[in-house]
Design a protein around this motif. Structure first.
Motif, PDB file in Angstrom:
ATOM      1  N   LEU A   1      42.236  50.359  55.293  1.00  0.00           N
ATOM      2  CA  LEU A   1      40.876  51.377  54.600  1.00  0.00           C
ATOM      3  C   LEU A   1      41.050  52.185  56.047  1.00  0.00           C
ATOM      4  O   LEU A   1      41.393  53.221  55.730  1.00  0.00           O
ATOM      5  N   PRO A   2      39.686  52.043  56.980  1.00  0.00           N
ATOM      6  CA  PRO A   2      39.793  52.586  58.258  1.00  0.00           C
ATOM      7  C   PRO A   2      41.207  53.122  58.723  1.00  0.00           C
ATOM      8  O   PRO A   2      41.000  54.128  59.759  1.00  0.00           O
ATOM      9  N   GLY A   3      42.335  51.708  58.842  1.00  0.00           N
ATOM     10  CA  GLY A   3      43.513  52.891  59.809  1.00  0.00           C
ATOM     11  C   GLY A   3      43.920  53.619  59.316  1.00  0.00           C
ATOM     12  O   GLY A   3      44.410  54.463  59.670  1.00  0.00           O
ATOM     13  N   PHE A   4      43.776  53.757  57.256  1.00  0.00           N
ATOM     14  CA  PHE A   4      44.827  54.766  56.749  1.00  0.00           C
ATOM     15  C   PHE A   4      43.740  55.795  57.095  1.00  0.00           C
ATOM     16  O   PHE A   4      44.059  57.197  57.043  1.00  0.00           O
ATOM     17  N   LEU A   5      42.473  55.539  56.959  1.00  0.00           N
ATOM     18  CA  LEU A   5      42.071  57.444  57.094  1.00  0.00           C
ATOM     19  C   LEU A   5      41.811  57.903  57.824  1.00  0.00           C
ATOM     20  O   LEU A   5      42.212  58.653  58.867  1.00  0.00           O
ATOM     21  N   LEU A   6      41.750  57.267  59.746  1.00  0.00           N
ATOM     22  CA  LEU A   6      42.234  57.059  60.585  1.00  0.00           C
ATOM     23  C   LEU A   6      43.887  58.203  61.201  1.00  0.00           C
ATOM     24  O   LEU A   6      43.829  59.132  61.787  1.00  0.00           O
ATOM     25  N   LEU A   7      44.682  57.099  59.760  1.00  0.00           N
ATOM     26  CA  LEU A   7      46.083  58.044  60.822  1.00  0.00           C
ATOM     27  C   LEU A   7      46.004  59.160  59.482  1.00  0.00           C
ATOM     28  O   LEU A   7      46.444  60.045  60.087  1.00  0.00           O
TER      29      LEU A   7
ATOM     30  N   ILE B   1      38.405  58.429  69.202  1.00  0.00           N
ATOM     31  CA  ILE B   1      37.461  56.995  69.660  1.00  0.00           C
ATOM     32  C   ILE B   1      35.806  57.634  68.485  1.00  0.00           C
ATOM     33  O   ILE B   1      34.883  56.790  68.125  1.00  0.00           O
ATOM     34  N   LEU B   2      34.819  58.829  68.110  1.00  0.00           N
ATOM     35  CA  LEU B   2      34.362  59.452  67.599  1.00  0.00           C
ATOM     36  C   LEU B   2      34.214  58.855  65.695  1.00  0.00           C
ATOM     37  O   LEU B   2      33.480  58.277  65.596  1.00  0.00           O
ATOM     38  N   GLY B   3      35.365  58.758  65.146  1.00  0.00           N
ATOM     39  CA  GLY B   3      35.809  58.168  63.809  1.00  0.00           C
ATOM     40  C   GLY B   3      35.378  56.459  64.431  1.00  0.00           C
ATOM     41  O   GLY B   3      34.788  55.962  63.323  1.00  0.00           O
ATOM     42  N   CYS B   4      35.666  55.956  64.971  1.00  0.00           N
ATOM     43  CA  CYS B   4      35.580  54.568  65.667  1.00  0.00           C
ATOM     44  C   CYS B   4      34.066  53.872  65.582  1.00  0.00           C
ATOM     45  O   CYS B   4      33.756  53.588  65.089  1.00  0.00           O
ATOM     46  N   VAL B   5      33.571  55.166  66.584  1.00  0.00           N
ATOM     47  CA  VAL B   5      31.920  55.209  66.642  1.00  0.00           C
ATOM     48  C   VAL B   5      30.928  54.896  65.500  1.00  0.00           C
ATOM     49  O   VAL B   5      29.959  54.176  65.487  1.00  0.00           O
ATOM     50  N   LEU B   6      32.168  56.055  64.928  1.00  0.00           N
ATOM     51  CA  LEU B   6      30.047  56.122  63.808  1.00  0.00           C
ATOM     52  C   LEU B   6      31.247  55.357  62.933  1.00  0.00           C
ATOM     53  O   LEU B   6      29.797  53.926  62.069  1.00  0.00           O
ATOM     54  N   TRP B   7      32.201  54.292  62.974  1.00  0.00           N
ATOM     55  CA  TRP B   7      32.411  53.733  61.677  1.00  0.00           C
ATOM     56  C   TRP B   7      31.944  52.290  61.771  1.00  0.00           C
ATOM     57  O   TRP B   7      30.964  51.627  60.911  1.00  0.00           O
TER      58      TRP B   7
ATOM     59  N   CYS C   1      37.159  61.663  57.949  1.00  0.00           N
ATOM     60  CA  CYS C   1      38.173  62.103  58.341  1.00  0.00           C
ATOM     61  C   CYS C   1      38.529  63.247  57.497  1.00  0.00           C
ATOM     62  O   CYS C   1      40.139  64.161  58.037  1.00  0.00           O
ATOM     63  N   PHE C   2      38.006  64.089  57.165  1.00  0.00           N
ATOM     64  CA  PHE C   2      38.493  64.856  56.391  1.00  0.00           C
ATOM     65  C   PHE C   2      37.182  66.435  56.097  1.00  0.00           C
ATOM     66  O   PHE C   2      37.142  67.037  55.451  1.00  0.00           O
ATOM     67  N   SER C   3      36.562  66.767  57.770  1.00  0.00           N
ATOM     68  CA  SER C   3      35.581  67.206  57.343  1.00  0.00           C
ATOM     69  C   SER C   3      36.161  68.202  58.622  1.00  0.00           C
ATOM     70  O   SER C   3      36.665  68.088  59.768  1.00  0.00           O
ATOM     71  N   PRO C   4      36.706  69.816  58.397  1.00  0.00           N
ATOM     72  CA  PRO C   4      37.282  70.653  59.129  1.00  0.00           C
ATOM     73  C   PRO C   4      36.796  70.764  60.228  1.00  0.00           C
ATOM     74  O   PRO C   4      37.214  71.242  61.099  1.00  0.00           O
ATOM     75  N   SER C   5      35.318  70.832  60.424  1.00  0.00           N
ATOM     76  CA  SER C   5      34.313  70.953  62.359  1.00  0.00           C
ATOM     77  C   SER C   5      35.408  69.542  62.592  1.00  0.00           C
ATOM     78  O   SER C   5      35.500  69.770  64.193  1.00  0.00           O
TER      79      SER C   5
END
Length: 553
Positions: free
Chosen positions: A15-21, A116-122, A142-146
């Motif tokens: 799931l984390p991998g799919f979201l980051l993709l 990297i930020l996505g990974c640190v947040l997770w 992963c679905f945040s426009p900003s």
């Protein structure tokens, strides 16, 4: 048994991998379809000048980290950009060999930082709460426009958001194990944070202050028990990192006979006359360019910048309600609701975590330590005179996602609540995709895209990213006579656009394409210079940021 355990571990990472993709795909879509934004030419030019000429001179009101990082793929001589200084801004007149590949190379480096930020947040949400909370926070990220837009442009806002969040997360990790290795790691992050943006020094002071008084059991009031040694060690590491970021330059500051002379490596001296002090001295200053840039930013903030807010204009900014309203309009509604719910749960001490390794009282203390960073950052933005876009409070957003993820710990007690959260993540994704790939222009579901220019402009909506859309419009309508009133720092001719430039209050007939920021009048001599076009509406929209009017006699 082992095969079953490996299968579970594989499913855990799916799931984390799919979201980051999915995040990667959206960023790549943005990068390919959005032209160079207003700040990117000077950030790219400044980075290339630093690498190629070993100096920090061009537009030194920004720290060098993002500029150096994003221009790494452009160091070969074939990559060139010319930026002309204007009285109030700048203009990119050449990008070689072409603007699209140049931008894609620079932007791809910032995209790496977004991942990297996505990974640190997770990992932070998983360590503090649970895997479910981490997946919820990452799903919103992963679905945040900003988060998509500002990690898909070669500017400094994304790297600052990453490093401020990473430093806060490392601080609470250091509190549990203040070893020499963790102290050095925290010092490294603090140094990189200082190199990321000139708004970071206050965050540095907050982190150093916490290091002094934090013990595993809590906050210590007795100065004799404070962590003086570890605090100074981290500060020294941070200062060395900043010095390294300026290539270990040493500047000289000299004052004689009422003149102050600053000498920087590989740059002409700068002389300030009329100094009132009678002191005469000459001192060496490591990374003196950092102090020069910080002084420039402080002076700019004192004078303010032109701002547009809910239909009103000011030449000096300073609306106290600006950034709170920006949050209400620009943050996805789902994220905002879940963030407030997470803060309420933590504030009422009703947050119970499934992580047995973290006692609940210790978790709540960690959350309030972490929350001190975005709280102070937002407070400083509110009282600043830079009312220029959500990007100036981008560093607050990852913390909001962390608190939003905490809601999972309450919802996991009921299956229906967990299903509701999953549905909300899907709703948030659908909401973000309404603006794809023009995520920079995103407003929440309560704002009609055609009316957004009446509320906020500049980098909130129109940062000059629409030239590719204009070029495509020209190709699709070769018989039309097109006039263009464009807000941006890139000469449209760089993208092969042939439209005639349209000046303020210039009346023409034919097809007129006007940027949202030009329509609002935020940076014009006459704020109403293009509003005469409104009588020819309703207009067609390009890339959510440009309006197409067909003007007849």
């Amino acid at each position: 048994m082992r095969a079953s355990s490996k299968r579970r571990r594989g499913l855990r990472w799916f799931l984390p991998g799919f979201l980051l993709l999915a995040y990667l795909a959206q960023c790549a879509w943005f990068i390919r379809t959005q032209s160079v934004t207003f700040d990117e030419p000077v950030d790219i030019a400044g980075g290339l000048d630093a690498w190629r000429n070993n100096r920090f001179e061009q537009w030194n009101d920004h720290t060098p980290l993002a500029r150096l990082w994003c221009t790494l793929p452009l160091l070969a001589e074939q990559w060139q950009i010319d930026v002309e200084r204007l009285p109030e801004a700048w203009r990119a007149t050449r990008m070689e060999p072409a603007p699209e590949p140049l931008a894609q190379r620079a932007r791809s480096m910032n995209l790496i930082l977004g991942l990297i930020l996505g990974c640190v947040l997770w990992t932070t949400a998983r360590r503090l709460f649970s895997e479910g909370a981490a997946n919820l926070a990452l799903g919103l990220f992963c679905f945040s426009p900003s988060m998509i837009a500002h990690f898909s442009v070669a500017t400094t806002d994304g790297v600052a958001a990453l490093l401020i969040f990473a430093a806060a997360a490392q601080l609470v990790k250091w509190r549990k194990n203040p070893s020499a290795l963790h102290t050095a790691h925290l010092g490294l992050l603090l140094g990189l944070m200082l190199l990321a943006k000139f708004s970071a020094p206050v965050m540095f002071v907050v982190a150093i202050g916490w290091m002094l008084v934090l013990k595993q059991e809590g906050v210590v009031a007795n100065p004799r028990r404070w962590n003086w040694g570890k605090m100074f060690a981290a500060a020294v590491v941070a200062v060395l990192v900043v010095w390294a970021g300026y290539f270990f330059h040493v500047s000289r500051l000299t004052q004689r006979n009422g003149q102050l002379i600053t000498t920087f490596p590989n740059r002409p001296d700068i002389t300030y006359t009329g100094v009132r002090s009678r002191l005469n001295f000459s001192v060496l200053v490591p990374a003196g360019e950092y102090l020069e840039g910080f002084r420039t930013v402080v002076r700019h903030n004192r004078h303010g910048m032109p701002a547009f807010f809910l239909g009103k204009l000011t030449q000096a900014g300073g609306w106290k309600s600006y950034y709170p309203v920006v949050i209400l309009l620009k943050w996805p509604t789902v994220v905002l609701i879940l963030c407030l719910a997470g803060l309420a749960l933590a504030g009422s001490r009703r947050l119970r975590v499934s992580n047995d390794l973290v006692p609940n009282d210790l978790l709540l203390n960690d959350l309030w330590i972490i929350s001190s960073f975005p709280a102070l950052y937002l407070l400083l933005a509110v009282f600043s005179r830079f009312d220029l876009g959500e990007r100036h409070i981008l560093a607050v957003y990852p913390f909001a996602l962390l608190f939003a993820g905490a809601v999972w710990e309450r919802a996991r007690e009921k299956r229906a609540a967990m299903v509701l959260l999953v549905l909300l993540v899907a709703v948030n994704a659908a909401d973000a995709l309404r603006y794809a790939p023009g995520y920079l222009s995103y407003f929440n579901i309560f704002v009609r895209p055609a009316e957004s220019y009446r509320l906020l402009t500049d980098s909130n909506l129109d940062w000059g990213q629409g030239l590719l859309a204009v070029r495509q419009y020209e190709r699709d309508h070769p018989a039309e006579q097109i006039w263009l009133a464009y807000f941006g720092s890139v000469d449209p001719a760089v993208y092969g656009i042939k439209a005639h430039p349209l000046g303020e209050n210039e009346r023409v007939t034919g097809t007129v394409i006007v940027s949202a920021t030009s329509l609002s009048g935020q940076f014009l001599k006459d704020p109403g210079g293009y509003r005469w076009l409104l009588r020819y509406g309703p207009p067609e929209m390009l890339d959510h940021s440009l309006y197409v009017f067909r003007v007849s006699n």
